[in-house]
Design a protein around this motif. Structure first.
Motif, short mmCIF file in Angstrom:
data_model
loop_
_atom_site.label_atom_id
_atom_site.label_comp_id
_atom_site.label_asym_id
_atom_site.label_seq_id
_atom_site.Cartn_x
_atom_site.Cartn_y
_atom_site.Cartn_z
N ASP A 72 37.02 28.60 38.02
CA ASP A 72 36.84 28.88 39.64
C ASP A 72 35.37 30.00 39.65
O ASP A 72 35.84 31.06 39.48
CB ASP A 72 38.04 29.54 40.16
CG ASP A 72 37.67 29.50 41.84
OD1 ASP A 72 36.70 29.76 41.96
OD2 ASP A 72 38.98 29.60 42.38
N GLU A 73 34.36 29.35 39.52
CA GLU A 73 32.94 30.18 39.58
C GLU A 73 32.99 31.12 40.92
O GLU A 73 32.48 32.25 40.76
CB GLU A 73 31.90 29.21 39.86
CG GLU A 73 31.72 28.20 38.72
CD GLU A 73 31.25 29.13 37.38
OE1 GLU A 73 31.17 30.35 37.51
OE2 GLU A 73 31.44 28.50 36.26
N GLU A 74 33.96 30.71 42.16
CA GLU A 74 33.70 31.72 43.38
C GLU A 74 34.65 32.90 43.05
O GLU A 74 34.26 33.88 43.30
CB GLU A 74 34.30 31.00 44.45
CG GLU A 74 34.32 31.70 45.82
CD GLU A 74 34.71 31.10 46.84
OE1 GLU A 74 34.82 31.74 47.78
OE2 GLU A 74 34.67 29.59 46.74
N LEU A 75 35.71 32.50 42.28
CA LEU A 75 36.81 33.56 41.93
C LEU A 75 35.90 34.52 40.88
O LEU A 75 36.02 35.77 40.93
CB LEU A 75 38.02 33.32 41.52
CG LEU A 75 38.90 34.07 40.84
CD1 LEU A 75 39.49 34.95 41.77
CD2 LEU A 75 40.06 33.50 40.17
N LEU A 76 35.44 33.73 39.84
CA LEU A 76 34.70 34.74 38.91
C LEU A 76 33.54 35.58 39.54
O LEU A 76 33.50 36.73 39.03
CB LEU A 76 33.99 33.87 37.95
CG LEU A 76 35.06 33.30 36.70
CD1 LEU A 76 34.13 32.13 35.85
CD2 LEU A 76 35.56 34.44 35.99
N SER A 77 32.80 35.22 40.28
CA SER A 77 31.92 36.00 40.86
C SER A 77 32.47 37.11 41.80
O SER A 77 31.59 38.04 41.62
CB SER A 77 30.93 34.95 42.02
OG SER A 77 30.18 35.85 42.54
N ARG A 78 33.49 36.59 42.43
CA ARG A 78 34.39 37.91 43.28
C ARG A 78 34.60 39.03 42.19
O ARG A 78 34.65 40.09 42.39
CB ARG A 78 35.22 37.04 43.94
CG ARG A 78 35.88 38.16 45.06
CD ARG A 78 37.06 37.57 45.82
NE ARG A 78 37.76 38.43 46.75
CZ ARG A 78 38.76 38.19 47.11
NH1 ARG A 78 39.36 36.94 47.24
NH2 ARG A 78 39.43 39.31 47.93
N VAL A 79 35.39 38.68 41.19
CA VAL A 79 36.22 39.27 40.42
C VAL A 79 34.82 40.09 39.46
O VAL A 79 34.98 41.58 39.60
CB VAL A 79 36.90 38.67 39.39
CG1 VAL A 79 37.55 40.01 38.32
CG2 VAL A 79 38.18 38.16 40.01
N ARG A 80 33.99 39.63 39.06
CA ARG A 80 32.84 40.26 38.40
C ARG A 80 32.09 41.21 39.33
O ARG A 80 31.68 42.18 38.86
CB ARG A 80 32.06 39.28 37.64
CG ARG A 80 32.64 38.67 36.42
CD ARG A 80 31.92 37.53 35.89
NE ARG A 80 32.28 36.71 34.65
CZ ARG A 80 32.16 35.96 33.90
NH1 ARG A 80 31.11 34.97 34.67
NH2 ARG A 80 32.58 35.34 32.89
N GLY A 81 31.76 40.62 40.53
CA GLY A 81 31.26 41.51 41.33
C GLY A 81 32.05 42.89 41.62
O GLY A 81 31.42 43.88 41.90
N ALA A 82 33.27 42.56 41.95
CA ALA A 82 34.13 44.14 41.87
C ALA A 82 33.98 44.88 40.90
O ALA A 82 33.91 46.18 41.09
CB ALA A 82 35.56 43.64 42.40
N TYR A 83 33.86 44.39 39.51
CA TYR A 83 33.91 45.39 38.35
C TYR A 83 32.50 45.83 38.33
O TYR A 83 32.29 47.07 37.90
CB TYR A 83 33.98 44.39 37.03
CG TYR A 83 34.26 45.10 35.76
CD1 TYR A 83 35.00 46.01 35.95
CD2 TYR A 83 33.33 44.90 34.92
CE1 TYR A 83 35.19 47.01 34.77
CE2 TYR A 83 33.30 45.83 33.72
CZ TYR A 83 34.25 46.63 33.54
OH TYR A 83 34.51 47.14 32.40
N GLU A 84 31.57 45.00 38.64
CA GLU A 84 30.09 45.67 38.55
C GLU A 84 29.82 46.79 39.52
O GLU A 84 28.96 47.75 39.53
CB GLU A 84 29.30 44.36 39.14
CG GLU A 84 29.04 43.37 38.09
CD GLU A 84 28.29 43.86 36.61
OE1 GLU A 84 27.54 44.80 36.75
OE2 GLU A 84 28.86 43.68 35.60
#
Length: 252
Positions: free
Chosen positions: A232-244
């Motif tokens: 799920d690229e959208e989920l990954l982007s959201r999770v990685r964005g939060a971590y960043e």
């Protein structure tokens, strides 16, 4: 009763401090693992609290944050590194800091193999890692990337060196079976909708996606045993964005 050796040789050479060497070889201790960039680390306060809390539980005395930061900075300086994989080990008689090359997940989807094993004293990042290393090596030989540790009745706990989270369409679900609360897990829990609840192997098909986290980063999971998950690229982007968005804390 503890027997303290008076003489130890390694490859025929005597060591200068047998008592300290015996302590380091005992396997009784704890550690934390950090990724350092430009002398900074995410979640430094959580790492320091982990070390202090584990030391109090194992040895009855804490580790002062200022001393830990000084030892970490000294090791980085001695290695001539601003970017590194850093480990801080707590033993009864010493604090050991190791410096290695920096590391990050390459982002490729991970394959997990479930195994019937739960770490003893799982809330601690301790040195008794033979079981998880044994199962992780077995998973790799079977063509997987990581072992998924499970308890009675297939209760999902954690990965051998990761935390695992499942996406139910609304929140990240972290399994509540005995596990180590990883620093990356803790940082994400503060920034995303999350729940901590029981998850079993029988529940795996009910989730929409899965990912693993540790100090090295975040990676999607494409399969656990025979249960496949879409990336799920959208989920990954959201999770990685939060971590960043997590600030970097200077060690020294």
């Amino acid at each position: 009763m503890t027997i303290t050796p008076v003489h130890i040789e390694i490859d025929g050479l005597p060591v200068p401090d047998p008592a300290l060497t015996a302590s380091l070889m005992s396997g009784y201790g704890h550690f934390t693992a950090l990724q350092v960039r430009e002398g900074r680390v995410r979640g430094l306060a959580l790492h320091l609290a982990r070390l202090d809390g584990a030391h109090r539980e194992l040895f009855g005395a804490g580790l002062e944050a200022g001393r830990l930061r000084s030892l970490m900075g000294r090791a980085l300086h001695g290695a001539g590194r601003a970017d590194a994989s850093l480990r801080v080990y707590g033993f009864e008689d010493a604090v050991v800091v190791t410096v290695a090359e920096p590391y990050a997940f390459d982002g490729s989807p991970q394959l997990l193999m479930s195994v019937p094993y739960v770490r003893p004293a799982a809330h601690l990042k301790h040195l008794g890692g033979f079981g998880q290393a044994y199962h992780r090596k077995a998973a790799e030989r079977a063509g997987f990337d990581e072992a998924l540790l499970t308890g009675p009745d297939g209760a999902v706990a954690e990965g051998a060196i990761t935390n695992v989270a499942f996406w139910d369409g609304e929140q990240l679900v972290w399994p509540s079976a005995p596990h180590l609360t990883g620093i990356t897990m803790a940082l994400l829990t503060r920034r995303l909708p999350c729940a901590l609840r029981p998850v079993t192997l029988a529940d795996l098909p009910d989730f929409r996606a899965c990912l693993v986290t540790n100090s090295r980063g975040i990676a999607p999971v494409s399969r656990i045993d025979r249960v496949a998950y879409p990336v799920d690229e959208e989920l990954l982007s959201r999770v990685r964005g939060a971590y960043e968005q997590v600030p970097w804390d200077r060690i020294g």
